[in-house]
Scaffold this motif. Sequence first.
Motif, mmCIF file in Angstrom:
data_model
loop_
_atom_site.group_PDB
_atom_site.id
_atom_site.type_symbol
_atom_site.label_atom_id
_atom_site.label_comp_id
_atom_site.label_asym_id
_atom_site.label_seq_id
_atom_site.Cartn_x
_atom_site.Cartn_y
_atom_site.Cartn_z
ATOM 1 N N VAL A 683 0.696 -1.173 -0.070
ATOM 2 C CA VAL A 683 -0.512 0.125 0.249
ATOM 3 C C VAL A 683 0.655 1.445 0.108
ATOM 4 C CG1 VAL A 683 -1.935 -1.111 0.821
ATOM 5 C CG2 VAL A 683 -0.236 0.176 2.588
ATOM 6 N N GLY A 684 2.309 0.540 -0.311
ATOM 7 C CA GLY A 684 2.960 2.044 0.081
ATOM 8 C C GLY A 684 4.061 2.783 0.627
ATOM 9 N N PRO A 685 3.468 2.220 2.630
ATOM 10 C CA PRO A 685 5.423 2.490 3.131
ATOM 11 C C PRO A 685 6.257 1.587 2.789
ATOM 12 C CG PRO A 685 2.616 3.407 4.355
ATOM 13 C CD PRO A 685 2.886 2.647 2.679
ATOM 14 N N LYS A 686 6.913 1.639 3.609
ATOM 15 C CA LYS A 686 7.911 0.762 3.183
ATOM 16 C C LYS A 686 8.028 0.866 5.287
ATOM 17 C CE LYS A 686 12.078 1.977 0.478
ATOM 18 N NZ LYS A 686 11.175 1.173 -0.060
ATOM 19 N N LEU A 687 7.593 -1.116 5.344
ATOM 20 C CA LEU A 687 8.194 -1.564 6.448
ATOM 21 C C LEU A 687 9.362 -2.991 6.549
ATOM 22 C CD1 LEU A 687 4.168 -3.264 6.463
ATOM 23 C CD2 LEU A 687 4.940 -1.033 7.694
ATOM 24 N N SER A 688 9.669 -2.072 7.451
ATOM 25 C CA SER A 688 11.001 -3.036 8.492
ATOM 26 C C SER A 688 10.740 -4.226 8.845
ATOM 27 C CB SER A 688 12.092 -2.084 8.766
ATOM 28 O OG SER A 688 11.321 -1.657 9.973
ATOM 29 N N ASP A 689 11.847 -4.882 9.167
ATOM 30 C CA ASP A 689 11.649 -6.166 9.417
ATOM 31 C C ASP A 689 11.363 -5.853 11.426
ATOM 32 O OD1 ASP A 689 11.485 -8.223 7.130
ATOM 33 O OD2 ASP A 689 13.549 -9.138 8.254
ATOM 34 N N GLU A 690 11.510 -5.443 11.375
ATOM 35 C CA GLU A 690 12.168 -4.284 12.750
ATOM 36 C C GLU A 690 9.987 -4.089 13.274
ATOM 37 O OE1 GLU A 690 14.342 -3.673 10.880
ATOM 38 O OE2 GLU A 690 15.906 -5.173 11.692
ATOM 39 N N VAL A 691 10.080 -3.781 11.967
ATOM 40 C CA VAL A 691 8.280 -3.018 12.181
ATOM 41 C C VAL A 691 7.485 -3.658 11.938
ATOM 42 C CG1 VAL A 691 6.645 -1.791 11.168
ATOM 43 C CG2 VAL A 691 8.981 -0.682 11.132
ATOM 44 N N THR A 692 7.494 -4.724 11.344
ATOM 45 C CA THR A 692 6.720 -6.036 10.825
ATOM 46 C C THR A 692 6.367 -7.141 12.579
ATOM 47 O OG1 THR A 692 8.276 -6.938 9.293
ATOM 48 C CG2 THR A 692 6.698 -5.625 8.503
ATOM 49 N N GLU A 693 7.459 -6.759 12.980
ATOM 50 C CA GLU A 693 8.065 -8.036 13.982
ATOM 51 C C GLU A 693 8.040 -7.097 15.485
ATOM 52 O OE1 GLU A 693 12.140 -9.901 13.860
ATOM 53 O OE2 GLU A 693 11.624 -10.640 12.159
ATOM 54 N N ASN A 694 6.850 -5.629 15.529
ATOM 55 C CA ASN A 694 7.495 -4.955 16.567
ATOM 56 C C ASN A 694 5.627 -5.385 17.075
ATOM 57 O OD1 ASN A 694 5.989 -2.514 17.442
ATOM 58 N ND2 ASN A 694 8.338 -2.269 18.047
ATOM 59 N N HIS A 695 5.939 -5.336 18.873
ATOM 60 C CA HIS A 695 4.253 -5.211 19.245
ATOM 61 C C HIS A 695 3.122 -4.663 19.200
ATOM 62 C CE1 HIS A 695 1.774 -6.757 22.323
ATOM 63 N NE2 HIS A 695 1.783 -5.807 22.664
ATOM 64 N N GLU A 696 3.628 -3.560 18.693
ATOM 65 C CA GLU A 696 2.769 -2.492 17.300
ATOM 66 C C GLU A 696 1.474 -3.671 16.736
ATOM 67 O OE1 GLU A 696 0.590 1.613 15.418
ATOM 68 O OE2 GLU A 696 3.293 1.351 16.651
ATOM 69 N N LEU A 697 2.661 -3.891 15.774
ATOM 70 C CA LEU A 697 1.143 -4.288 14.511
ATOM 71 C C LEU A 697 0.941 -5.884 14.963
ATOM 72 C CD1 LEU A 697 2.792 -3.946 10.874
ATOM 73 C CD2 LEU A 697 1.874 -6.533 11.820
ATOM 74 N N ASN A 698 1.530 -6.728 15.982
ATOM 75 C CA ASN A 698 0.957 -8.080 16.521
ATOM 76 C C ASN A 698 0.258 -7.516 16.979
ATOM 77 O OD1 ASN A 698 3.097 -9.411 14.688
ATOM 78 N ND2 ASN A 698 4.652 -9.052 16.351
ATOM 79 N N TYR A 699 -0.004 -6.894 17.754
ATOM 80 C CA TYR A 699 -1.112 -6.044 18.780
ATOM 81 C C TYR A 699 -2.347 -5.740 17.688
ATOM 82 C CZ TYR A 699 -3.959 -4.855 22.649
ATOM 83 O OH TYR A 699 -4.519 -4.902 23.929
ATOM 84 N N LEU A 700 -1.790 -4.914 16.707
ATOM 85 C CA LEU A 700 -2.973 -4.385 15.872
ATOM 86 C C LEU A 700 -4.243 -5.681 15.165
ATOM 87 C CD1 LEU A 700 -1.113 -1.430 13.451
ATOM 88 C CD2 LEU A 700 -3.247 -1.308 15.466
ATOM 89 N N TYR A 701 -3.313 -6.974 14.452
ATOM 90 C CA TYR A 701 -3.082 -7.968 13.616
ATOM 91 C C TYR A 701 -4.390 -8.639 14.801
ATOM 92 C CZ TYR A 701 -3.241 -12.958 12.820
ATOM 93 O OH TYR A 701 -3.696 -14.256 12.105
#
Length: 838
Positions: A683-701
């Motif tokens: 969808v556009g923004p770059k997502l590093s592995d640090e972001v995708t493995e971050n608690h925030e993204l996992n909690y959103l999911y």
Amino acid sequence: MQIFPFLNGIIFLFLFFFFHSSLHEFGEAAAFSKFWNLQWQTFSNVVLGPDWDSLLTASCVKKKMNSTALCHEASKERIRKLFNKVELSVSSYDTAWVAMIPSPASPHTPFFPQCLNWLLYNQLLDGSWGLPDRHPLLMNDALLSTLASILALKQWGVGEDQINRGLRFIQSNITSINDENQHPPIGFGILFPSMIEYAQNLGINLPIGATSLEAMIQKREIELHRGSQSNSDGRRAYLAYVSEGMLESQDWKSIMKYQRKNGSLFNSPATTAAVFQCHKNAECLGYLQSVLEKFENAVPTTYPLDIYARLCMIDSLERLGINHHFKEEIRSVLDEIFRYWMQGVEDIFLDPTTCAMAFRMLRLNGYDVSSDPFYQYSEDKFAESLKGYLKDVGAVIELYRASQAIIHPDESILVRQSLWTKHLLKQESSPYRLYADKLRSYVDLEIKDVLNFPYHANLERLLNRRSMEHYNTVETRILKASYRSCNLANQEILKLAVEDFNICQAIHIEELKQLSRWVVERRLDTLKFARQKLAYCYFSCAATIFSPELSDARISWAKSGVLTTVVDDFFDVGGSEEEHVNLIQLVEKWDVDINTVCCSETVKIIFSAIHSTVCEIGEKSVKQQGRNVKNNVIKIWLNLVQSMFREAEWLRTKTVPTIGDYMENAYISFALGPIVLPALYLVGPKLSDEVTENHELNYLYKLMSTCGRLLNDIHSFKRESEEGKLNVLALRIAHGNGVITAEDATEEMKGIAEEKRRELLRLILQEKGSVVPRECKDLFWKMIKVLHLFYMKDDGFTSHEMHSSVNAVLKKPVILNELLVHSQQNLSPVKATNDLML
């Protein structure tokens, strides 16, 4: 027969060029290049045909493209200008009251002669004053404005011809005052009889029978007496607002508490003029002079209206789905309104409608605003306000919309606000329908829409379509007099919305055709146990992530949705334990020879489709992420098949897990991971592995998936209980020691789902400390909207009730001319005698 592909060619070129101009505007040249390369091959071979060169020359093509682009850019530029200036029609009614103010130097001459002159030169051809092209249900508004204008002219002894024509108009239309279908201005029952009495004092021979006059005066007295019993703050504010109709009985000092910092009372020139006439307040005079300085020879019925009008305009752009064309302008306006909010500007906080709109739009656009101001508009206090006394349904609608933006657990004020406003709106004969600043037919549509589609179940493209169909390009608002503003209703806005919708729809149709071919190519249609839900899967993304440049994200979302449905059915009914284990092993190993390691043709078809789709997502991610995210997506799929196997094992062994164990597995097996998570990379923004493995993204999911699983289990409880399947409600009852009923469990799980939804919205809107880009976080909320829509009535994913919604987004184009005809119907044109009339 040759003309049909030719016309298709013209249509395609139109879509192509608009798409090009839109993407160029946002710097999406790469997205355009991909889209064009993809579409041109089909277009040139199928649509244009071999005789293309003989049908249309290259110069004609270029000319058509340039013409289309210029038209679109011109429309957008005209709309952009509306952000910088709020335009209001002037009011004959209010101008007449300002014209009646005598000069302090000479009581026999007007203080504002320019207003008197304006009245002389702006009478309509039928003898009335007011807005031209008025709606036939606004006749009482015309009567009030006409009588006020006659009074002003008579007071200063000018315009005898205009007066006589005005009197004839009143005589011809006086019966409308008894027509219950008419939409009366605020205070009409007080103002009109009082002005008739004033006219008699001036010696005007009104063409009204004594019986009719007596009946009007009696109605006025009944209204005044009825309200006097309560002596509420709301009633006192109302009587102050209609002060020009209470000249002989007002306590002018007491009503000065309603004076605002700009010197006005209620931002109403008519009220302020009446107060100044009797109280000679310098701030009132300053306000009137400032309004005339802006509008020159006449005044509007309310001023200023800038904050409210700009909020309405942004709201319209968002509801129509074209706000993405004006991101910078919208952000600039919201920044300004946020500053006003923090400063406590009274034009926001003294009006519940504006306050509610500002709160909702600021909060949902990521601004940190408190819900505390709504304590002044709690149910009991709202009733004590002017709009509460008027029983203003528009204010109730906006307060209800604002209450849906709950993100904190301690916002009980919004919870209560949601309850009482929803209750009022649901009542068929609600007393809060007594007044609305729009025509009743449009208000009824608005009420129906806001009740049927709450914010968390309002898919963007369905909302856009309904908003276009309900959009009134000639909308007239009604206070004490009617008014219009191109910021509130504008044909250019509707035109752009329709074109944008149809262009996106054409792209979506082509994508759906490609996906249909993919289903056949991957032999997914041969799996008889699997539900065929391609249209719904694609609908869920086309209705939410609809912009042309997000094609990769839509394709990923839709393919993954189809595959997760197939895999769910495979673990549910379509596969054996051996096949289940085989599929998991294949996903774990990944790089295998599918011709030799698959234990069945079913497993081969499923794994082959998953493998090719994941690899395709990985390849597409390189362009946007600068790396291949295939391995990340494989992990997502592995987690899914393992969780589904665990559920299948529980059923095979008749294991009854704890609710905790069930939900920890079930939020994954609900299968939203492969749909939403890979789309984040596209969808556009770059997502590093640090972001995708971050608690925030996992909690959103986890919040999204938990909410979805609870909604599914609530709505499928009866069916799954009959089939012997695991369900959180069944587990809650089983572990409830015999005291938990199905109703208890349902209400408890609904409450938890609501908590999860609100917590998800809070995290999405939160900017401070967030590492996940907003464009990515929005995908989680878009899926929540899809889930709530699908589960509004029953287990929607197995229902045919979505058919009409799918057609509205993917099949039926919007016809602009039909909308314009609908908007114009029932209008009775009344032309002005002067081009100055707005």
